[in-house]
Write a protein that holds these residues in place. Structure first.
Motif, short mmCIF file in Angstrom:
data_model
loop_
_atom_site.label_atom_id
_atom_site.label_comp_id
_atom_site.label_asym_id
_atom_site.label_seq_id
_atom_site.Cartn_x
_atom_site.Cartn_y
_atom_site.Cartn_z
N SER A 56 33.50 -17.48 2.55
CA SER A 56 34.82 -18.03 2.27
C SER A 56 34.71 -19.48 1.81
O SER A 56 35.37 -19.90 0.85
N VAL B 229 35.86 -21.01 -2.07
CA VAL B 229 36.76 -22.13 -2.36
C VAL B 229 36.00 -23.26 -3.04
O VAL B 229 36.48 -23.88 -4.00
N THR B 230 34.79 -23.54 -2.56
CA THR B 230 33.98 -24.61 -3.16
C THR B 230 33.71 -24.31 -4.63
O THR B 230 33.85 -25.20 -5.50
N LEU C 72 37.62 -27.73 5.46
CA LEU C 72 37.49 -26.56 4.60
C LEU C 72 37.27 -25.31 5.43
O LEU C 72 37.84 -24.26 5.15
N THR D 84 39.75 -22.00 5.55
CA THR D 84 39.36 -20.61 5.29
C THR D 84 39.70 -19.72 6.48
O THR D 84 40.06 -18.56 6.30
N CYS E 87 43.29 -18.88 6.35
CA CYS E 87 43.50 -17.86 5.31
C CYS E 87 42.96 -16.51 5.74
O CYS E 87 43.02 -15.54 4.96
N LEU F 160 42.41 -17.08 -0.10
CA LEU F 160 41.47 -18.16 -0.44
C LEU F 160 41.65 -18.61 -1.89
O LEU F 160 41.58 -19.81 -2.19
N GLN F 161 41.88 -17.65 -2.78
CA GLN F 161 42.11 -18.00 -4.18
C GLN F 161 43.38 -18.84 -4.34
O GLN F 161 43.42 -19.81 -5.12
N ALA G 149 44.75 -20.72 -1.98
CA ALA G 149 44.50 -22.04 -1.40
C ALA G 149 43.68 -22.90 -2.35
O ALA G 149 43.95 -24.10 -2.52
N ALA G 150 42.68 -22.31 -3.01
CA ALA G 150 41.87 -23.07 -3.97
C ALA G 150 42.72 -23.55 -5.14
O ALA G 150 42.58 -24.69 -5.61
N ILE H 218 41.97 -31.86 1.69
CA ILE H 218 42.01 -30.48 2.22
C ILE H 218 42.74 -30.47 3.54
O ILE H 218 43.51 -29.54 3.84
#
Length: 685
Positions: free
Chosen positions: A182, A186-187, A207, A211, A214, A221-222, A224-225, A236
């Motif tokens: 996860s 995001v990274t 971070l 995750t 989420c 996660l997508q 949130a990113a 963050i």
């Protein structure tokens, strides 16, 4: 030769993890070795899982990897069946899109539907170059069964939120990503947008928390990113704080969603969950709502039966299995053999969604409160019976249900998470009385299993609730058990304060049996703090009060603990008399476990030169502790036996006992003591 056809979407950006799933899926797509069609795996594979779990991404990634290996020279056809939209694509509509991709259109397209299917299958049969057909987002077999090729030359990959268990399809169920995956997702998403974005490395803890909030769900996660990409100059941790402040994380994520993903689908969570929920039959929808209100993150079938008032576990199991096929609830099996327990778990975001559904409707809220009351009553009834079994002595009334300690402990082990969570309902006035009684039923068990963090948590909740309600006796009970837990984890001053509060409350209520117990535990806390004379005085008060009230069991406990205090004060003869008196009283009450404690302490109290008697006493204790499967006390006794053998210059025997002690401490969830015993054994070599 026909031209290779392909409607495969682009490779998913930043695809992360899923290596185990790819390792399972790709061999299903690979050509047969040496052209041996008999060795081919099943024609059809399905990737299943809850909405937003990443089914399409895995299928598309696998297809791209297969195409790169040259496995499907005939091409790859992809159709989004939109099975969970308001107007899903039918097979009749899909076959038109597939024929178009195969070059059949306009005047070449048959007018009648059945002829269109004939043309489709004929083309696939005639095409000798292997093809992959991806039927994405199917909600019903009627969407994809008419589209299956009439030949085993090609391969079919289906994605669905529902498991097609009735069909001969190889299924790969997707679960949430593991935490490191996860974080990587995001990274990667942030660095793809701007390689200079240092927030992932600078705020790694935040971070990881994001995750977790989420639920390690790829869709969440997508989103949130994407929100973090929009908020380039915000931390963050600010998004973490925003999500934590909301009752339903899906609302925050959806409000900040930037639009659509690579496949043109909206990056929104709540509609995905709402669609899955609306498709459920009424009984399954009700069960999902009630499960979201259950205490703890996992719930056993028996507890679900009580929660939902379903009558029998068989009825619950059938309903749960049907619900699990939609991937809104997941079965979790733990333990082995007779200790195996089947639990049911909701994804965190599904739980939050279902809780919000209940909260918005007065009738559902009332139904939910009644269900919570049922499961709390269920937990209290059987925890009380299990506690009675753990405390049972010959001659007392037999507790219901549990025929022995092992059975009671197995039930408590299986339900522990829910039991502890249910005690926290003591903060709500409606549940205070039952939850506090439940806390009292768990004290002996949590102490026995050395779950001291849980014991501290439950007793603090009970103490706060009883103080608020003016329940003096309940509050004294909570202080007492809290003090025991604090002493066991080395927080000695806090333990002394807790037992002092317990004693004062009992004195004010003129509860002399309770006061005697409080003096006893206060004496133990003083002893742990090396306040030996205060310990002796407190334990003497406990002994005298128990004698006055005629509580032989309590008197035995006080004599035993007093013996340990006298030993520490170098009053050896008095210590031996104290442990001997305790042993005899335990025999009178037929408390074999207490007798074992007294035997062990007696062995420790004997002078070094009486090592033979010490070995005999500790061996008697060891036999009983092993009978009770009390591994912590077994470890302590083996340690004492090792010391006695060292005194007798029996190095080999001493080393063997230290190693056995290490094994016992490991079984007792006491790693520090286990490590010390192993070190003691090594020092003798």
């Amino acid at each position: 030769m026909p031209v290779a056809s392909s409607t495969l979407p682009p490779r998913p950006l930043g695809f992360t993890g899923r290596s185990a799933e790819l390792d399972r899926l790709l061999p299903r797509l690979a050509p047969a070795p040496n052209g041996d069609t008999a060795a081919l795996p099943l024609l059809i594979s399905a990737v299943t899982g809850m909405g937003g779990i990443g089914k399409t991404a895995l299928a598309v990634e696998a297809a791209h990897q297969a195409r790169a290996k040259g496995w499907f020279p005939g091409g790859t056809l992809f159709v989004d069946l939109r099975g969970y939209d308001d107007n899903p694509v039918t097979a009749d509509q899909a076959v038109l899109a597939l024929l178009d991709a195969l070059g059949v259109r306009d005047a070449d397209l048959p007018e009648r539907t059945e002829r269109q299917y004939d043309a489709y299958r004929t083309l696939l049969t005639a095409r000798h170059e292997r093809m992959l057909l991806i039927l994405d987002n199917a909600s019903d077999p009627s969407q994809y069964l008419p589209l299956l090729p009439g030949t085993d030359q090609h391969r079919v990959l289906i994605t669905s939120r529902d498991s097609p268990n009735a069909l001969p399809i190889r299924i790969i169920d997707l679960e949430a990503l593991v935490p490191d995956e996860s974080v990587a997702l995001v990274t990667c998403a942030l660095h793809d947008a701007d390689e200079r974005d240092e927030r992932p490395s600078r705020e790694l803890d935040s971070l990881r928390e994001l995750t977790a909030l989420c639920g390690h769900l790829p869709l969440a996660l997508q989103i949130a990113a994407a929100m973090l990409r929009q908020r380039r100059h915000r931390s963050i941790s600010s998004l973490v704080a925003e999500i934590k402040e909301a009752e339903d994380p899906t609302i925050v994520l959806d409000n900040g969603s930037p639009g659509t993903d690579l496949y043109g689908r909206s990056l929104v969570l709540r509609p995905v969950l709402e669609t899955s929920y609306r498709r459920l039959p009424p009984a399954q929808a009700r069960l999902l709502r009630l499960l979201s209100l259950a205490p703890g993150s996992e719930t056993t079938t028996e507890a679900v039966t009580a929660l939902a008032d379903l009558g029998t576990e068989a009825a619950s199991l059938s309903l749960l299995e049907n619900l699990a096929a939609t991937h809104l609830v997941a079965p979790v099996q733990s333990g082995e053999g007779s200790a195996s327990v089947l639990r049911w778990q909701l994804h965190d975001l599904v739980r939050a969604f279902a809780v919000s559904v209940v909260a918005r409707d007065q009738g559902l809220r009332k139904e939910g409160e009644t269900a919570r009351e049922r499961v709390l009553t269920f937990y209290y009834r059987w925890a009380d019976a299990a506690d009675d079994r753990l405390r049972w002595l010959p001659g007392a009334v037999e507790p219901e249900r549990f025929t022995g300690r092992k059975e009671a402990l197995e039930w408590l082990d299986g339900e522990r998470a829910g039991l502890v969570a249910a005690v926290l309902w003591a903060r709500e006035e409606r549940f205070t009385d039952t939850a506090v009684r439940l806390a009292g039923c768990l004290a002996q068990y949590l102490d026995w299993r050395r779950y001291f963090d849980d014991l501290i948590t439950t007793m603090r909740a009970a103490r706060e609730a009883t103080h608020r309600a003016g329940n003096v006796l309940g509050e004294s009970m909570a202080w007492n058990n809290l003090g025991i837990a604090l002493r066991k984890v080395g927080r000695r001053d806090e333990a002394i304060d807790a037992h002092t509060c317990d004693r004062d409350l009992c004195q004010a209520a003129k509860d002399r049996p309770g006061e005697a117990d409080a003096w006893n535990n206060l004496g133990n806390a003083f002893l742990e703090a090396d306040r030996v004379e205060e310990a002796i005085n407190a334990l003497t008060r406990a002994r005298d009060l128990h004698q006055v009230t005629g509580n032989r069991q309590g008197e035995a406990d006080a004599w035993n603990n007093l013996g340990s205090a006298l030993k520490k004060a170098d009053r050896t003869e008095e210590a031996i008399k104290g442990h001997t008196r305790a042993r005899d009283l335990y025999r009178v009450t037929q408390d074999r476990h207490g007798e074992a404690v007294a035997w062990n302490n007696l062995g420790c109290a004997l002078p070094n030169e009486e090592w033979e008697e010490a070995i005999e006493a500790c061996s008697r204790a060891l036999e009983i502790f092993q009978e009770f499967e009390d591994w912590y006390e077994t470890g302590q006794t083996l340690h004492n036996l090792a010391l006695a053998h060292e005194e007798a210059a029996r190095t080999a025997e001493a080393r063997a006992h230290h190693l056995r002690a290490a094994d016992a401490f490991t079984r007792a969830n006491a790693p520090d003591q286990a490590a010390q015993s192993r070190a003691d054994a090594e020092n003798l070599e």
